[in-house]
Design a protein around this motif. Sequence first.
Motif, mmCIF file in Angstrom:
data_model
loop_
_atom_site.group_PDB
_atom_site.id
_atom_site.type_symbol
_atom_site.label_atom_id
_atom_site.label_comp_id
_atom_site.label_asym_id
_atom_site.label_seq_id
_atom_site.Cartn_x
_atom_site.Cartn_y
_atom_site.Cartn_z
ATOM 1 N N MET A 48 -0.659 58.399 23.368
ATOM 2 C CA MET A 48 0.170 57.299 22.867
ATOM 3 C C MET A 48 1.493 57.831 22.317
ATOM 4 O O MET A 48 1.516 58.746 21.504
ATOM 5 N N PRO A 64 3.336 47.517 18.719
ATOM 6 C CA PRO A 64 2.772 48.114 19.933
ATOM 7 C C PRO A 64 3.519 49.373 20.382
ATOM 8 O O PRO A 64 4.742 49.476 20.219
ATOM 9 N N ARG A 72 3.435 52.929 23.450
ATOM 10 C CA ARG A 72 3.164 53.179 24.866
ATOM 11 C C ARG A 72 1.660 53.270 25.092
ATOM 12 O O ARG A 72 0.927 53.878 24.306
ATOM 13 N N HIS A 73 1.193 52.689 26.198
ATOM 14 C CA HIS A 73 -0.230 52.693 26.500
ATOM 15 C C HIS A 73 -0.743 54.112 26.785
ATOM 16 O O HIS A 73 -0.220 54.791 27.678
ATOM 17 N N ALA A 82 -3.220 56.559 28.660
ATOM 18 C CA ALA A 82 -3.729 56.376 30.024
ATOM 19 C C ALA A 82 -4.682 57.496 30.418
ATOM 20 O O ALA A 82 -4.484 58.660 30.033
ATOM 21 N N LEU A 135 -5.749 51.959 31.286
ATOM 22 C CA LEU A 135 -4.814 51.894 30.169
ATOM 23 C C LEU A 135 -5.519 51.307 28.954
ATOM 24 O O LEU A 135 -6.285 50.345 29.068
ATOM 25 N N ASP A 136 -5.243 51.897 27.789
ATOM 26 C CA ASP A 136 -5.786 51.414 26.528
ATOM 27 C C ASP A 136 -4.772 50.462 25.904
ATOM 28 O O ASP A 136 -3.706 50.886 25.461
ATOM 29 N N GLY A 137 -5.097 49.173 25.888
ATOM 30 C CA GLY A 137 -4.158 48.179 25.389
ATOM 31 C C GLY A 137 -4.247 47.914 23.903
ATOM 32 O O GLY A 137 -3.459 47.131 23.379
ATOM 33 N N SER A 196 0.543 44.032 28.183
ATOM 34 C CA SER A 196 -0.327 44.934 28.935
ATOM 35 C C SER A 196 -0.451 44.556 30.402
ATOM 36 O O SER A 196 -0.551 45.436 31.269
ATOM 37 N N VAL A 250 -6.666 47.484 32.303
ATOM 38 C CA VAL A 250 -6.170 47.651 30.936
ATOM 39 C C VAL A 250 -7.142 46.897 30.042
ATOM 40 O O VAL A 250 -7.510 45.756 30.330
ATOM 41 N N ALA A 273 -0.875 48.445 21.956
ATOM 42 C CA ALA A 273 0.033 49.007 22.957
ATOM 43 C C ALA A 273 0.809 47.878 23.617
ATOM 44 O O ALA A 273 0.319 46.758 23.741
#
Length: 778
Positions: free
Chosen positions: A199, A294, A296-297, A299, A322-324, A331, A357, A365
Amino acid sequence: MTEYQMPEYQPEAGAEPGRPPEAEQPAEEFGIGRNVLRPDGLGKARGSFVFASDIWADGLLWAEVLRSPYPSARIRSIDCSEALRVPGVHAVITQEDLPGYGYFGVELVDQPVFAHEVVRFYGEPVAAVAAEHPAAARRAAARIRVDYELLEPVTDPEKAFTAEPIHLDGNVIRHLEIRHGDPAAAGDVVVEGLYEVAMQDQAFLGPEGGLAIPGEDHVELYVASTWLHSDRDQVAQCLGLEPSQVRLTLAGVGGAFGQRGDVAMQVQLALLALKTGRPVKMIQSREDMFCGHPHRHPARMRYRHHATRDGRLVKVEAQILLDGGAYAATSASVLAQACCFAAGPYVVPNAHIDGYVVRTNNPPAGSMRGHGTVQVAFAYEAQMDKLAAALDMDPVDLRLRNALSTGDVLITGQVVNSPAPVRELLQACADAPMPQPIPKPPPAILPGGAGRTAELPTIRRGTGFAVGIVGLLGSEGYEDYATATVRLENDVALVTCAAAEVGQGFLTLATQIVQEILGVEQVELGPADTGSGSSGPSVGSRQTWVSGGAIEQAAKAVRRKLLAPIGERLGMSPELLRIRDGNIVSYDGIVRMTLAEAVAGRVIEETVTYRPAPTTPLDANGQGDAFAGFAFVAHRAVVDVDPELGLVRVVEVTTAQDVGKVLNPLQLTGQIEGGVVQGAGGAVLEELISARGQVLNPSFTDYLIPTAVDAPDVRIAALVEEAEPSAPFGAKGAGEPPIIGVGAAIAAAIRNATGLELPRMPIRPQDIALPLAGQRAQ
């Protein structure tokens, strides 16, 4: 292809050293292609510019937000009685005080203004206070008693699929699958990899803040935002008001990089102002910003590349996760960019991309410069280097062999009809002179810098390459548009446009466009507010194209209305008249009049709504014309590595970018340099660390970003000017592309120097030193 080298500024005689002269620039220094100065530049340089955190109103109250100390918990009760007893406190609000729907979201309305019944992430707002003094507001917030029942947080995105849903909508925000070509296709050579990107925070310097002023039947908000009209509509919905009862004016923005789209603060300010009948101001702390907005996601990406023995790509397979975080934010569109460009700017006849996601109890994110393409570029470029090694090919030659060109087809089935000079960009980087080692370098430019830890004989130098692609403007059927008004009175033009100036330099470009078309020197810019039509968000490198397109068309409409009666009076077509340096001149030079004479006291005004080419949603196989345009970039990174301590110095990043048309060379250079440095930060420094959902480094003491000492030299090898047909003057937006692939190129350079696989970004000292120490021990 044009190479730009910016000369150093030389002050005029009598001017203060290091400061541009106060005098107006000569007429020939105005218009397209010139280094027109930013209208907000001097104020920002001198410290007189008013940012959102500087706004003041008589009799204002100060707001403070109470945030959850847990990433996952059930709220049994909230007791505000002690907070209300603090001297100077005028109001305490929770979700129950919201008269409207109380939920917001840009793409999916799923996030409450305050945590309601459950808390879903560390730092989520629970209540807010308004008081006479910020210290009183902080004391009151600390006295709000919340009875939490702790819950087990979901922090592993892979476990989110089977974990108990943390939201009524479930844990999967979006699933996108792209099937292109023959699913059974296979290559002679296959390489695989598992990659991870951590992140990254936008880390803009200007704190998030704003001011709300109540009226009899409305509320006014002065905030730093990227999209005023979207904020207005969401705030109105939360407060149960009509959009016309919520007025937003853009306050000075201290950077954004994709963020400032979260409206929780706006709603909190507005409700406190309406409840107290007083202006209310809020300035968020750096910890609140790191925990609350939020990022950056993160990944995780599994890749498999197939190729022929002569290096032609046959098939790309990828699984992208992707982790939202707790809420959807943007997302869905981030996943679309990640999946659609998962194979990079290469010709890939067959592809199978499977992207998800998901919601977790990790920090939220959302949008950040690059919008999903930074993560996949790190993976697909590592795969290209693996493939080059397996084929015993030069990595640049492999990329050139597979590079996209105009007319090629993406893995979504969309034909690239706009300029796609990928080969030219990459070749420019490859042909640029390499930085030469300094025989006796000072410690400051060695890995470790002022720590004086590196020893010259042990330092290894490495070089790596990467290319990137990003979709511009709105996508997947989104109705993208912008409205602008141009007004001409005497020889002064006024531009009204709600586009948010977030540091990208749009105000300068708006000025230049009108100067070029109307031939005027003096262009005034009206305030950006919801009193005019929407200009959409300042994200995705879209404002130059879309809002710039609206201003261009409005200025041309004014020009036609100005010249038509003159041409009729002279018996010639208006097309035979030209506006130059404030004068209207006929094609033969016989007719000549000043602009002020031609206007003759009239006011000529035109409002235009510009709409770019429509896009279409992706079908069940991920196929469709989902993007209105594309931008491409290439990078070459050179690094020095201290293998024993794992320290890295990014020596130089050489970059080349297709820009359509250079509108302002100096401003474009700044965008490219800023994007490269931000990408370098993500490659070797920046990571927002959390443990079981709790953020561990929410400050600039512990979250490290590149300083001037850490920043690499940035060499612009080429700016390729192939006009984008439908964009104003052919210019593409230039803010997004510079960051794409920077991390991938730096990682490739470190791999080149160390021989390590390094599948994770940022690359930490232990990722280098520990494996190499193990190799030496063997």
